[in-house]
Design a protein around this motif. Structure first.
Motif, PDB file in Angstrom:
ATOM      1  N   GLY A 129      44.821  29.612  37.373  1.00 55.60           N
ATOM      2  CA  GLY A 129      43.696  29.569  38.194  1.00 55.60           C
ATOM      3  C   GLY A 129      43.998  29.718  39.661  1.00 55.60           C
ATOM      4  N   VAL A 130      42.888  29.766  40.274  1.00 57.87           N
ATOM      5  CA  VAL A 130      42.777  29.920  41.879  1.00 57.87           C
ATOM      6  C   VAL A 130      43.197  28.848  42.945  1.00 57.87           C
ATOM      7  CG1 VAL A 130      41.126  31.820  41.665  1.00 57.87           C
ATOM      8  CG2 VAL A 130      40.397  29.788  42.233  1.00 57.87           C
ATOM      9  N   ALA A 131      43.121  27.484  42.030  1.00 58.59           N
ATOM     10  CA  ALA A 131      43.573  26.391  42.736  1.00 58.59           C
ATOM     11  C   ALA A 131      44.943  26.673  43.146  1.00 58.59           C
ATOM     12  CB  ALA A 131      43.452  25.237  42.031  1.00 58.59           C
ATOM     13  N   GLY A 132      45.846  27.446  42.569  1.00 60.08           N
ATOM     14  CA  GLY A 132      46.999  27.707  43.101  1.00 60.08           C
ATOM     15  C   GLY A 132      47.188  29.208  42.877  1.00 60.08           C
ATOM     16  N   LEU A 133      46.537  29.825  44.048  1.00 60.58           N
ATOM     17  CA  LEU A 133      46.465  31.424  44.171  1.00 60.58           C
ATOM     18  C   LEU A 133      47.952  31.984  43.658  1.00 60.58           C
ATOM     19  CD1 LEU A 133      44.246  33.230  44.332  1.00 60.58           C
ATOM     20  CD2 LEU A 133      44.797  33.403  46.817  1.00 60.58           C
ATOM     21  N   TRP A 134      48.997  31.314  44.088  1.00 61.22           N
ATOM     22  CA  TRP A 134      50.103  32.189  43.893  1.00 61.22           C
ATOM     23  C   TRP A 134      50.506  32.489  42.406  1.00 61.22           C
ATOM     24  CZ3 TRP A 134      53.564  29.635  40.471  1.00 61.22           C
ATOM     25  CH2 TRP A 134      53.520  28.554  40.437  1.00 61.22           C
ATOM     26  N   ARG A 135      49.816  31.651  41.533  1.00 64.82           N
ATOM     27  CA  ARG A 135      50.227  31.898  40.233  1.00 64.82           C
ATOM     28  C   ARG A 135      49.380  33.076  39.575  1.00 64.82           C
ATOM     29  NH1 ARG A 135      47.781  25.936  37.679  1.00 64.82           N
ATOM     30  NH2 ARG A 135      46.159  26.993  39.021  1.00 64.82           N
ATOM     31  N   LEU A 136      48.240  33.278  40.166  1.00 64.41           N
ATOM     32  CA  LEU A 136      47.694  34.808  39.834  1.00 64.41           C
ATOM     33  C   LEU A 136      48.106  35.654  40.434  1.00 64.41           C
ATOM     34  CD1 LEU A 136      45.109  36.171  38.734  1.00 64.41           C
ATOM     35  CD2 LEU A 136      43.839  35.848  40.766  1.00 64.41           C
ATOM     36  N   MET A 137      48.550  35.709  41.726  1.00 57.37           N
ATOM     37  CA  MET A 137      49.213  36.730  42.393  1.00 57.37           C
ATOM     38  C   MET A 137      50.636  37.134  41.723  1.00 57.37           C
ATOM     39  SD  MET A 137      47.124  37.354  44.227  1.00 57.37           S
ATOM     40  CE  MET A 137      47.979  38.812  45.253  1.00 57.37           C
ATOM     41  N   SER A 138      51.272  36.157  41.033  1.00 60.39           N
ATOM     42  CA  SER A 138      52.487  36.302  40.245  1.00 60.39           C
ATOM     43  C   SER A 138      52.477  37.383  39.199  1.00 60.39           C
ATOM     44  CB  SER A 138      53.193  35.079  39.983  1.00 60.39           C
ATOM     45  OG  SER A 138      52.465  34.433  38.998  1.00 60.39           O
ATOM     46  N   VAL A 139      51.400  37.351  38.725  1.00 56.70           N
ATOM     47  CA  VAL A 139      51.022  38.382  37.385  1.00 56.70           C
ATOM     48  C   VAL A 139      50.199  39.426  37.757  1.00 56.70           C
ATOM     49  CG1 VAL A 139      51.440  36.476  35.752  1.00 56.70           C
ATOM     50  CG2 VAL A 139      49.165  36.655  36.557  1.00 56.70           C
ATOM     51  N   ALA A 140      49.491  39.532  39.018  1.00 58.10           N
ATOM     52  CA  ALA A 140      48.752  40.460  39.195  1.00 58.10           C
ATOM     53  C   ALA A 140      48.992  42.014  38.963  1.00 58.10           C
ATOM     54  CB  ALA A 140      48.035  40.299  40.763  1.00 58.10           C
ATOM     55  N   GLU A 141      50.307  42.329  39.406  1.00 57.35           N
ATOM     56  CA  GLU A 141      50.703  43.506  38.956  1.00 57.35           C
ATOM     57  C   GLU A 141      50.932  43.900  37.472  1.00 57.35           C
ATOM     58  OE1 GLU A 141      54.571  46.474  39.988  1.00 57.35           O
ATOM     59  OE2 GLU A 141      54.449  44.394  41.006  1.00 57.35           O
ATOM     60  N   GLU A 142      51.119  42.803  36.742  1.00 55.07           N
ATOM     61  CA  GLU A 142      51.191  43.110  35.277  1.00 55.07           C
ATOM     62  C   GLU A 142      49.755  43.250  34.857  1.00 55.07           C
ATOM     63  OE1 GLU A 142      53.614  40.386  32.853  1.00 55.07           O
ATOM     64  OE2 GLU A 142      54.284  39.583  34.514  1.00 55.07           O
ATOM     65  N   LEU A 143      48.738  42.526  35.260  1.00 49.90           N
ATOM     66  CA  LEU A 143      47.362  42.739  35.067  1.00 49.90           C
ATOM     67  C   LEU A 143      46.800  43.975  35.152  1.00 49.90           C
ATOM     68  CD1 LEU A 143      45.900  39.020  35.823  1.00 49.90           C
ATOM     69  CD2 LEU A 143      47.071  39.680  33.547  1.00 49.90           C
ATOM     70  N   SER A 144      47.265  44.446  36.333  1.00 48.75           N
ATOM     71  CA  SER A 144      46.466  45.742  36.505  1.00 48.75           C
ATOM     72  C   SER A 144      47.054  46.890  35.365  1.00 48.75           C
ATOM     73  CB  SER A 144      47.144  46.229  37.948  1.00 48.75           C
ATOM     74  OG  SER A 144      48.459  46.513  38.106  1.00 48.75           O
ATOM     75  N   ARG A 145      47.857  46.554  34.583  1.00 49.19           N
ATOM     76  CA  ARG A 145      48.263  47.623  33.809  1.00 49.19           C
ATOM     77  C   ARG A 145      47.137  47.918  32.590  1.00 49.19           C
ATOM     78  NH1 ARG A 145      53.404  45.194  33.108  1.00 49.19           N
ATOM     79  NH2 ARG A 145      52.796  44.894  30.833  1.00 49.19           N
ATOM     80  N   PHE A 146      46.334  46.755  32.372  1.00 48.29           N
ATOM     81  CA  PHE A 146      45.365  46.793  31.285  1.00 48.29           C
ATOM     82  C   PHE A 146      44.111  47.360  31.498  1.00 48.29           C
ATOM     83  CE2 PHE A 146      48.545  43.333  30.777  1.00 48.29           C
ATOM     84  CZ  PHE A 146      48.789  43.258  29.305  1.00 48.29           C
ATOM     85  N   ARG A 147      43.592  47.812  30.346  1.00 51.31           N
ATOM     86  CA  ARG A 147      42.186  48.451  30.521  1.00 51.31           C
ATOM     87  C   ARG A 147      41.127  47.540  30.734  1.00 51.31           C
ATOM     88  NH1 ARG A 147      44.066  53.229  27.115  1.00 51.31           N
ATOM     89  NH2 ARG A 147      44.112  54.924  28.471  1.00 51.31           N
ATOM     90  N   VAL A 148      41.234  46.476  29.702  1.00 53.66           N
ATOM     91  CA  VAL A 148      40.371  45.276  29.667  1.00 53.66           C
ATOM     92  C   VAL A 148      41.114  44.073  29.927  1.00 53.66           C
ATOM     93  CG1 VAL A 148      38.380  44.379  28.090  1.00 53.66           C
ATOM     94  CG2 VAL A 148      38.957  46.758  27.794  1.00 53.66           C
ATOM     95  N   LEU A 149      40.288  43.258  30.528  1.00 53.51           N
ATOM     96  CA  LEU A 149      40.956  41.770  30.797  1.00 53.51           C
ATOM     97  C   LEU A 149      39.584  40.810  30.450  1.00 53.51           C
ATOM     98  CD1 LEU A 149      42.379  42.152  34.231  1.00 53.51           C
ATOM     99  CD2 LEU A 149      43.720  41.736  32.081  1.00 53.51           C
ATOM    100  N   ILE A 150      40.065  39.919  29.356  1.00 57.11           N
ATOM    101  CA  ILE A 150      39.137  38.815  28.809  1.00 57.11           C
ATOM    102  C   ILE A 150      39.517  37.917  29.900  1.00 57.11           C
ATOM    103  CG2 ILE A 150      38.350  37.364  27.113  1.00 57.11           C
ATOM    104  CD1 ILE A 150      38.941  39.675  25.157  1.00 57.11           C
ATOM    105  N   VAL A 151      38.696  37.274  30.430  1.00 58.78           N
ATOM    106  CA  VAL A 151      38.922  36.094  31.563  1.00 58.78           C
ATOM    107  C   VAL A 151      38.250  35.165  31.327  1.00 58.78           C
ATOM    108  CG1 VAL A 151      39.250  35.485  34.068  1.00 58.78           C
ATOM    109  CG2 VAL A 151      39.450  38.031  33.195  1.00 58.78           C
ATOM    110  N   VAL A 152      38.728  33.878  31.045  1.00 59.13           N
ATOM    111  CA  VAL A 152      38.164  32.649  30.721  1.00 59.13           C
ATOM    112  C   VAL A 152      38.323  31.571  31.998  1.00 59.13           C
ATOM    113  CG1 VAL A 152      38.057  30.738  29.024  1.00 59.13           C
ATOM    114  CG2 VAL A 152      38.527  33.063  28.357  1.00 59.13           C
ATOM    115  N   ALA A 153      37.288  30.913  32.277  1.00 60.46           N
ATOM    116  CA  ALA A 153      37.261  29.873  33.294  1.00 60.46           C
ATOM    117  C   ALA A 153      35.894  29.061  33.306  1.00 60.46           C
ATOM    118  CB  ALA A 153      37.458  30.835  34.654  1.00 60.46           C
ATOM    119  N   GLY A 154      36.636  27.924  33.641  1.00 60.67           N
ATOM    120  CA  GLY A 154      35.219  26.908  33.890  1.00 60.67           C
ATOM    121  C   GLY A 154      35.154  26.400  35.374  1.00 60.67           C
ATOM    122  N   MET A 155      34.825  25.081  35.383  1.00 59.27           N
ATOM    123  CA  MET A 155      34.532  24.667  36.740  1.00 59.27           C
ATOM    124  C   MET A 155      33.733  25.640  37.790  1.00 59.27           C
ATOM    125  SD  MET A 155      35.987  21.848  36.525  1.00 59.27           S
ATOM    126  CE  MET A 155      35.964  20.977  38.412  1.00 59.27           C
TER     127      MET A 155
END
Length: 232
Positions: A129-155
């Motif tokens: 989650g974006v409350a610790g943006l570094w967590r997302l950025m640490s996997v952003a390159e990996e996520l960019s390989r996929f054609r479809v991303l199912i993203v689940v978030a609340g708040m």
């Protein structure tokens, strides 16, 4: 006195050919169905030798079935599978599952098991989650390989826009029914997903992991027509 018996007419008209016709099998939404109705559906499927996915099956409803059927049950997602999951294959290179926090895992698991039921082993990237943006950025390159991303978030649902602004793939936003105050039951996350200015986001209903997985399965089939259907 109340009765769970089926009425004197057939209230069930199961679409056994849906998988062959559309690539996504008809699955059983158990919330609102009596134990007797669920039992009837399972018995019919079992007689056909068919696998079957059940969603929103509570622990109480499972107990009411009395162990009559061999079900692969997941308490976290409240899903059950008659006939068992197919053997896990190589992780999908097309679909990934992403969630903001551990409170979103019930929805992620519903989507993951729906994909697994259809023969797709999708990797999960949890707690980014974006409350610790570094967590997302640490996997952003990996996520960019996929054609479809199912993203689940609340708040506030900020993760939808953040990911869609980082990756080329389609983002299927699933608002999670978590939060409180203005975020209660996923309402703020739903509005955030629908109002996002990041291009490439489509949105399913609050908590609809099954629907997101079904949509992702259809997108992938457009790239891979050879993906086999599970035949009843």
């Amino acid at each position: 006195m109340t009765s769970e018996r089926l009425p004197p007419y057939n209230p069930l008209r199961f679409d056994w050919e849906r998988g062959a016709r559309t690539g996504v099998h008809e699955c059983v939404f158990c919330d609102g169905k009596s134990a007797e109705q669920i039992r009837h559906i399972l018995a019919t499927a079992q007689a056909r030798g068919a696998q079957l996915l059940l969603t929103r099956l509570s622990a109480e409803a499972l107990e009411a079935l009395g162990g009559e059927f061999e079900l692969d049950y997941c308490a976290l997602s409240r899903t059950a599978i008659l006939g068992g999951l197919p053997a896990a294959g190589e992780p999908s290179e097309d679909i990934a599952l992403v969630c903001a926090g551990t409170s979103d895992l019930p929805v992620i698991e519903e989507a993951r098991r729906t994909l697994a039921f259809h023969g797709i082993d999708a990797p999960v990237y949890a707690d980014v989650g974006v409350a610790g943006l570094w967590r997302l950025m640490s996997v952003a390159e990996e996520l960019s390989r996929f054609r479809v991303l199912i993203v689940v978030a609340g708040m506030e649902g900020a993760l939808f826009s953040a990911i869609a602004g980082l990756v080329p793939g389609l983002v299927i936003a699933v608002p999670a029914p978590v939060g409180y105050g203005v975020s209660e039951r996923g309402s703020a996350a739903l509005n955030s997903a629908l109002a996002s200015c990041a291009p490439g986001i489509v949105t399913v209903n609050i908590g609809n992991g099954f629907g997101a997985a079904a949509a992702a399965r259809k997108v992938v089939a457009a790239y891979h027509p050879e993906i086999s259907h599970r035949v009843d």
